[in-house]
Design a protein around this motif. Structure first.
Motif, short mmCIF file in Angstrom:
data_model
loop_
_atom_site.label_atom_id
_atom_site.label_comp_id
_atom_site.label_asym_id
_atom_site.label_seq_id
_atom_site.Cartn_x
_atom_site.Cartn_y
_atom_site.Cartn_z
N PRO A 119 -28.76 0.24 -17.41
CA PRO A 119 -27.77 0.97 -17.71
C PRO A 119 -26.29 0.28 -16.75
N PRO A 120 -24.90 0.24 -17.87
CA PRO A 120 -24.03 0.41 -17.54
C PRO A 120 -23.77 1.23 -16.29
N PRO A 121 -23.26 0.75 -14.98
CA PRO A 121 -22.62 1.81 -14.22
C PRO A 121 -21.78 3.03 -14.40
N ARG A 122 -22.57 4.06 -13.39
CA ARG A 122 -21.12 5.07 -13.43
C ARG A 122 -20.58 5.72 -12.76
N ARG A 128 -17.28 0.43 -17.22
CA ARG A 128 -18.53 -0.50 -17.73
C ARG A 128 -18.57 -1.14 -17.92
N ALA A 129 -17.85 -2.03 -18.43
CA ALA A 129 -17.70 -3.09 -17.96
C ALA A 129 -17.73 -4.06 -16.57
N ALA A 130 -17.52 -3.37 -15.70
CA ALA A 130 -17.45 -4.05 -14.52
C ALA A 130 -19.16 -4.42 -14.09
N PRO A 131 -19.65 -5.78 -13.32
CA PRO A 131 -20.20 -6.48 -13.28
C PRO A 131 -21.78 -5.87 -11.59
N PRO A 132 -22.48 -5.55 -11.82
CA PRO A 132 -23.10 -5.24 -10.37
C PRO A 132 -22.80 -6.01 -9.73
N PRO A 162 -23.04 -1.05 -6.84
CA PRO A 162 -24.83 -1.99 -6.17
C PRO A 162 -25.54 -2.86 -7.03
N PRO A 163 -25.76 -3.93 -6.25
CA PRO A 163 -26.54 -5.22 -7.42
C PRO A 163 -27.83 -4.84 -8.12
N ALA A 164 -28.03 -5.97 -8.88
CA ALA A 164 -28.60 -5.98 -10.13
C ALA A 164 -30.01 -5.45 -9.72
N PRO A 165 -30.75 -4.93 -9.97
CA PRO A 165 -32.17 -4.81 -9.38
C PRO A 165 -33.45 -6.30 -9.23
#
Length: 402
Positions: free
Chosen positions: A314-317, A373-377, A399-402
């Motif tokens: 999901p988008p970052p919060r 919400r638009a910020a990339p992992p 955090p980076p993408a899993p």
């Protein structure tokens, strides 16, 4: 803004927080899932020995014969809204004279909803005229199918909520301290049952930040804020039912967070106090729900949702509750910070004001949410923050993408 009591503003801004009620309730007891309680994709009713399946046509027929139907949700769960759309379509087929009320809208935006149903507004105009981003911190894509369903079928939409400022004020000072002219016409709520107070205290204690006494005025104000919210929605639903009762009464459906509906504590309790007896409550059950929560009285019927296929993260919060600053102050207010969140780890605290995000001045809470919400992992997001008379730089490290 009362910087000494920001927790009440957070606790009472329940439109962005009611989802936590369902999440907390689901965490109580065992971790067994709905799949162990009932096969997904169907209706069930709680009984003394667990749950039993019930045909969907029977559920909808009973609901269509009611005066008011209440549909619950966890606000950020897509399948909850898909389920709501399915139920609304079924009810509309059985009883076309329908009115749909939404917790998501404060009653002052009712004229915009009327224009939307009349086909006079685009989606962009609807969002602007209802101040969607300011009033409801959840993506419009979750709700737009429901709004479009109402529009294409010319089903009236009803704004059920009160202004968040009223809810926050009650949370700060209590219902009796609010002048009658500022209560938006909402009457005194019927007293909460002890079971409802127990349920609310579980939530309150998790967020009271050291002031978690059940006997405290803070908890009493929290209960009053929740009850006023319940009462406001119940009154809006009941008034529309009476207004349409001269010839063919419409079926009134209320769409709202499940925390207002569980075990008949909230809105249904207030409706009964208003003389409305034929109320049907329907709730969705997420795949990770706790079987031990499926007890008699939870709802008139429940729909067991299946697990969804794996989806991207999901988008970052940030883990904050935000609000636009008061006139002349500038920036965006931080009402509360969730323990363990990105915001807390980055040094933000309740009472701060965000002056800049990514080097640009902040204008609204909605604009900040959109940037996050638009910020990339794996990226960093610089913030300029004001705390009291001082300002400082903070950096959100996603955090980076899993």
């Amino acid at each position: 803004m009362n910087l000494h009591r920001p927790r009440w503003r957070f606790l009472c801004l329940l439109s962005a927080f009611v989802a936590a009620l369902a999440a907390l309730a689901a965490s109580l007891g065992s971790s067994a899932s709905v799949a162990a309680c009932a096969a997904p994709g169907g209706w069930l009713q709680a009984s003394g020995t667990g749950s039993e399946r019930v045909p969907g046509n029977e559920v909808l027929a009973r609901a269509a014969a009611a005066e008011i139907v209440l549909l619950g949700e966890q606000h950020d769960e897509e399948d909850h809204h898909r389920w709501q759309a399915q139920v609304l379509a079924g009810l509309h087929g059985l009883r076309p004279n329908l009115v749909i009320g939404f917790e998501m809208f404060p009653r002052r935006v009712q004229p915009a909803l009327d224009r939307w149903i009349a086909g006079e507004l685009s989606v962009a105009a609807l969002l602007a005229q209802t101040a969607w981003e300011e009033n409801w911190n959840f993506p419009i894509d979750l709700y737009l199918p429901l709004f479009e369903f109402a529009r294409i079928n010319r089903i009236p939409m009803l704004a059920l909520n009160v202004d968040a400022r009223l809810t926050r004020a009650i949370g700060d000072k209590g219902w009796d301290a609010i002048p009658e002219r500022e209560r938006e016409g909402v009457g005194r709520a019927a007293p909460a049952s002890e079971a409802y107070r127990d349920f609310l205290f579980t939530i309150y204690r998790e967020h009271a930040h050291g002031d978690g006494a059940r006997s405290s005025s803070g908890f009493q104000y929290f209960v009053e804020a929740q009850q006023n919210w319940d009462r406001a929605m119940a009154e809006a639903l009941a008034v529309r039912r009476v207004a349409g009762s001269s010839r063919q009464p419409p079926l009134i459906v209320g769409v709202m967070g499940s925390g207002h509906l569980r075990y008949g504590f909230g809105v249904a309790h207030q409706l009964r106090d208003l003389g409305v007896e034929r109320v049907v409550t329907l709730l969705p059950l997420s795949p990770d729900a706790d079987c031990r929560e499926i007890r008699p009285g939870l709802a008139d019927a429940l729909f067991a949702l299946p697990k969804k296929p794996s989806t991207p993260a999901p988008p970052p919060r940030l883990g904050v509750q935000l609000a636009d600053a008061d006139a002349g102050q500038g920036g965006v207010r931080v009402l509360a910070v969730t323990a363990g969140s990105l915001a807390e780890r980055s040094g933000l605290a309740a009472g701060d004001r965000l002056l800049e995000v990514a080097g640009r001045p902040t204008a609204t809470a909605g604009a900040v949410i959109a940037v996050v919400r638009a910020a990339p992992p794996g990226t960093w997001l610089p913030l300029r923050v004001k705390r009291g008379e001082a300002s400082f730089e903070a950096v959100i490290r996603f955090p980076p993408a899993p």
